[in-house]
Design a protein around this motif. Structure first.
Motif, PDB file in Angstrom:
ATOM      1  N   TYR A  67       0.834  -1.210   0.000  1.00 23.39           N
ATOM      2  CA  TYR A  67       0.000   0.000   0.000  1.00 23.39           C
ATOM      3  C   TYR A  67       0.866   1.256   0.000  1.00 23.39           C
ATOM      4  O   TYR A  67       0.637   2.185  -0.780  1.00 23.39           O
ATOM      5  N   GLN A  68       1.864   1.294   0.879  1.00 21.88           N
ATOM      6  CA  GLN A  68       2.721   2.472   0.979  1.00 21.88           C
ATOM      7  C   GLN A  68       3.536   2.673  -0.301  1.00 21.88           C
ATOM      8  O   GLN A  68       3.819   3.811  -0.693  1.00 21.88           O
ATOM      9  N   GLU A  69       3.917   1.587  -0.960  1.00 21.43           N
ATOM     10  CA  GLU A  69       4.708   1.674  -2.195  1.00 21.43           C
ATOM     11  C   GLU A  69       3.828   1.776  -3.439  1.00 21.43           C
ATOM     12  O   GLU A  69       4.343   1.797  -4.554  1.00 21.43           O
ATOM     13  N   ARG A  70       2.534   1.831  -3.253  1.00 23.19           N
ATOM     14  CA  ARG A  70       1.583   1.883  -4.364  1.00 23.19           C
ATOM     15  C   ARG A  70       1.807   0.711  -5.341  1.00 23.19           C
ATOM     16  O   ARG A  70       1.835   0.881  -6.553  1.00 23.19           O
ATOM     17  N   HIS A  71       1.971  -0.447  -4.747  1.00 26.83           N
ATOM     18  CA  HIS A  71       2.233  -1.653  -5.535  1.00 26.83           C
ATOM     19  C   HIS A  71       0.914  -2.418  -5.688  1.00 26.83           C
ATOM     20  O   HIS A  71       0.507  -3.183  -4.806  1.00 26.83           O
ATOM     21  N   PHE A  72       0.227  -2.181  -6.820  1.00 26.56           N
ATOM     22  CA  PHE A  72      -1.074  -2.780  -7.086  1.00 26.56           C
ATOM     23  C   PHE A  72      -1.021  -3.572  -8.394  1.00 26.56           C
ATOM     24  O   PHE A  72      -0.220  -3.289  -9.273  1.00 26.56           O
ATOM     25  N   ALA A  73      -1.924  -4.523  -8.493  1.00 31.06           N
ATOM     26  CA  ALA A  73      -2.137  -5.253  -9.744  1.00 31.06           C
ATOM     27  C   ALA A  73      -3.627  -5.219 -10.046  1.00 31.06           C
ATOM     28  O   ALA A  73      -4.452  -5.209  -9.123  1.00 31.06           O
ATOM     29  N   LEU A  74      -3.970  -5.184 -11.325  1.00 31.70           N
ATOM     30  CA  LEU A  74      -5.369  -5.107 -11.742  1.00 31.70           C
ATOM     31  C   LEU A  74      -5.791  -6.420 -12.394  1.00 31.70           C
ATOM     32  O   LEU A  74      -5.144  -6.891 -13.320  1.00 31.70           O
ATOM     33  N   ARG A  75      -6.864  -6.982 -11.876  1.00 29.70           N
ATOM     34  CA  ARG A  75      -7.429  -8.187 -12.478  1.00 29.70           C
ATOM     35  C   ARG A  75      -8.618  -7.754 -13.339  1.00 29.70           C
ATOM     36  O   ARG A  75      -9.615  -7.235 -12.827  1.00 29.70           O
ATOM     37  N   GLY A  76      -8.530  -7.939 -14.632  1.00 31.29           N
ATOM     38  CA  GLY A  76      -9.590  -7.517 -15.531  1.00 31.29           C
ATOM     39  C   GLY A  76      -9.409  -6.067 -15.954  1.00 31.29           C
ATOM     40  O   GLY A  76      -8.291  -5.538 -15.954  1.00 31.29           O
ATOM     41  N   GLU A  77     -10.495  -5.419 -16.311  1.00 32.78           N
ATOM     42  CA  GLU A  77     -10.449  -4.040 -16.768  1.00 32.78           C
ATOM     43  C   GLU A  77     -11.414  -3.184 -15.968  1.00 32.78           C
ATOM     44  O   GLU A  77     -12.456  -3.663 -15.514  1.00 32.78           O
ATOM     45  N   LEU A  78     -11.055  -1.910 -15.816  1.00 35.71           N
ATOM     46  CA  LEU A  78     -11.938  -0.948 -15.167  1.00 35.71           C
ATOM     47  C   LEU A  78     -12.685  -0.168 -16.239  1.00 35.71           C
ATOM     48  O   LEU A  78     -12.140   0.084 -17.319  1.00 35.71           O
ATOM     49  N   PRO A  79     -13.921   0.229 -15.977  1.00 32.42           N
ATOM     50  CA  PRO A  79     -14.692   0.961 -16.987  1.00 32.42           C
ATOM     51  C   PRO A  79     -14.036   2.286 -17.338  1.00 32.42           C
ATOM     52  O   PRO A  79     -13.612   3.047 -16.465  1.00 32.42           O
ATOM     53  N   ALA A  80     -13.932   2.555 -18.628  1.00 31.17           N
ATOM     54  CA  ALA A  80     -13.309   3.796 -19.110  1.00 31.17           C
ATOM     55  C   ALA A  80     -14.379   4.877 -19.249  1.00 31.17           C
ATOM     56  O   ALA A  80     -14.747   5.276 -20.353  1.00 31.17           O
ATOM     57  N   LYS A  81     -14.898   5.336 -18.133  1.00 28.82           N
ATOM     58  CA  LYS A  81     -15.931   6.360 -18.162  1.00 28.82           C
ATOM     59  C   LYS A  81     -15.318   7.725 -18.445  1.00 28.82           C
ATOM     60  O   LYS A  81     -14.217   8.023 -17.977  1.00 28.82           O
ATOM     61  N   PRO A  82     -15.998   8.588 -19.192  1.00 27.26           N
ATOM     62  CA  PRO A  82     -15.479   9.940 -19.430  1.00 27.26           C
ATOM     63  C   PRO A  82     -15.488  10.755 -18.146  1.00 27.26           C
ATOM     64  O   PRO A  82     -16.259  10.474 -17.220  1.00 27.26           O
ATOM     65  N   GLN A  83     -14.601  11.749 -18.075  1.00 25.33           N
ATOM     66  CA  GLN A  83     -14.555  12.615 -16.905  1.00 25.33           C
ATOM     67  C   GLN A  83     -15.862  13.390 -16.786  1.00 25.33           C
ATOM     68  O   GLN A  83     -16.439  13.839 -17.762  1.00 25.33           O
ATOM     69  N   GLU A  84     -16.333  13.533 -15.571  1.00 25.08           N
ATOM     70  CA  GLU A  84     -17.535  14.305 -15.285  1.00 25.08           C
ATOM     71  C   GLU A  84     -17.276  15.186 -14.076  1.00 25.08           C
ATOM     72  O   GLU A  84     -16.175  15.180 -13.522  1.00 25.08           O
ATOM     73  N   ASP A  85     -18.287  15.947 -13.678  1.00 28.12           N
ATOM     74  CA  ASP A  85     -18.151  16.763 -12.477  1.00 28.12           C
ATOM     75  C   ASP A  85     -18.722  16.020 -11.281  1.00 28.12           C
ATOM     76  O   ASP A  85     -19.754  15.340 -11.390  1.00 28.12           O
ATOM     77  N   GLY A  86     -18.041  16.139 -10.154  1.00 28.90           N
ATOM     78  CA  GLY A  86     -18.543  15.602  -8.894  1.00 28.90           C
ATOM     79  C   GLY A  86     -18.769  16.739  -7.920  1.00 28.90           C
ATOM     80  O   GLY A  86     -18.081  17.766  -7.982  1.00 28.90           O
TER      81      GLY A  86
END
Length: 282
Positions: free
Chosen positions: A76-95
């Motif tokens: 976590y501290q080293e930002r060592h992540f792996a991604l299983r599959g794909e994340l949705p490529a949603k366009p940027q919006e306002d929050g």
């Protein structure tokens, strides 16, 4: 303007003073910090700080209940992540960021794929990564320059955890322009990485060179700001390689930082917060 002088300024090893420092240099740092604090009070920069969306704590949180073991904590501290599959490529919006009393502010909100790339940027490690298996939209509470806020968040599901990792999805407002010109020399306080639960201690990343005994950070507290001045201790004579070594330094404060701006004495600007780094101002 009531001024409080903070006490202990230290690295992880304990409290120290710049033993090789000259009194003239200390006086110059104190004078610069005072000028920064006075310039900040009542300035357009202070008003922008109070009316924008500026997190004053790290905008990413591990799963509720904490991480399981030293390996996961290191990943976590080293930002060592792996991604299983794909994340949705949603366009940027306002929050919409919401504060108590009905105040709100819309800010750009990158999609989950872009946010994941920001989460892992510059990270990595040799051990086992934390595996991201999916994402959903949610909210999180976050301390800001205007008080506690409810902020849109991406909730990243992690393999082996019931609770998600929370990432504040909206982009902070741009840091306000300093009301005072930079002074000479190199910037030695780079960013804030942690604030204690009671707000009486802040941990920053400061830099020092190869021919000294480490970084020292001094704090000048006022009603509206905490000005942090970096220096080094134990300078060694002779030739020295030119390099900047990063060091975590914890600064003890007289009173909780609260909604006061943490200012860099060199630039006069608020310092950014970054742990595993959150969204950057645009």
């Amino acid at each position: 303007m009531a001024v409080l002088v903070a006490g202990c300024l230290t690295g992880v090893a304990g409290c120290g003073t710049p033993d090789a420092d000259e009194s003239g240099e200390r006086e110059a740092r104190a004078d610069r910090a005072q000028k920064v604090a006075e310039a900040w009070e009542g300035s357009a920069a202070a008003e922008a700080w109070r009316t924008g969306y500026h997190p004053v704590e790290v905008a990413v949180r591990p799963p509720k209940g904490g991480l399981r073991g030293a390996a996961d904590e290191r990943a976590y501290q080293e930002r060592h992540f792996a991604l299983r599959g794909e994340l949705p490529a949603k366009p940027q919006e306002d929050g919409t960021v919401r504060w108590g009393g009905g105040d709100s502010l819309k800010r750009p909100m990158p999609g989950p794929a872009e946010s994941y790339q920001a989460l892992v940027a510059g990270g990595g490690g040799e051990g086992a990564p934390l595996t991201v298996t999916g994402v959903e939209r949610g909210e999180m509470r976050l301390a800001t320059s205007r008080g506690p806020a409810t902020v849109p968040a991406w909730l990243f599901r992690l393999e082996g955890y019931d609770a998600p990792l929370r990432w504040a999805a909206v982009t902070p407002s741009p840091l306000p322009r300093s009301p005072i010109a930079r002074n000479g020399g190199a910037r030695q306080v780079d960013r804030v990485v942690a604030t204690s639960r009671d707000g009486r201690a802040v941990t920053v990343v400061a830099t020092h060179g190869a021919c000294d005994d480490g970084a020292v950070v001094e704090a000048l507290e006022t009603r509206g700001s905490v000005v942090l001045s970096g220096s080094v201790k134990g300078r060694k004579p002779g030739n020295c390689t030119k390099q900047a070594i990063e060091q975590r330094v914890t600064v003890e404060l007289v009173r909780p930082v609260g909604e006061r701006a943490l200012l860099d004495a060199h630039t006069g600007q608020p310092l950014p917060y970054a742990g595993p780094r959150g969204p950057r101002a645009r």
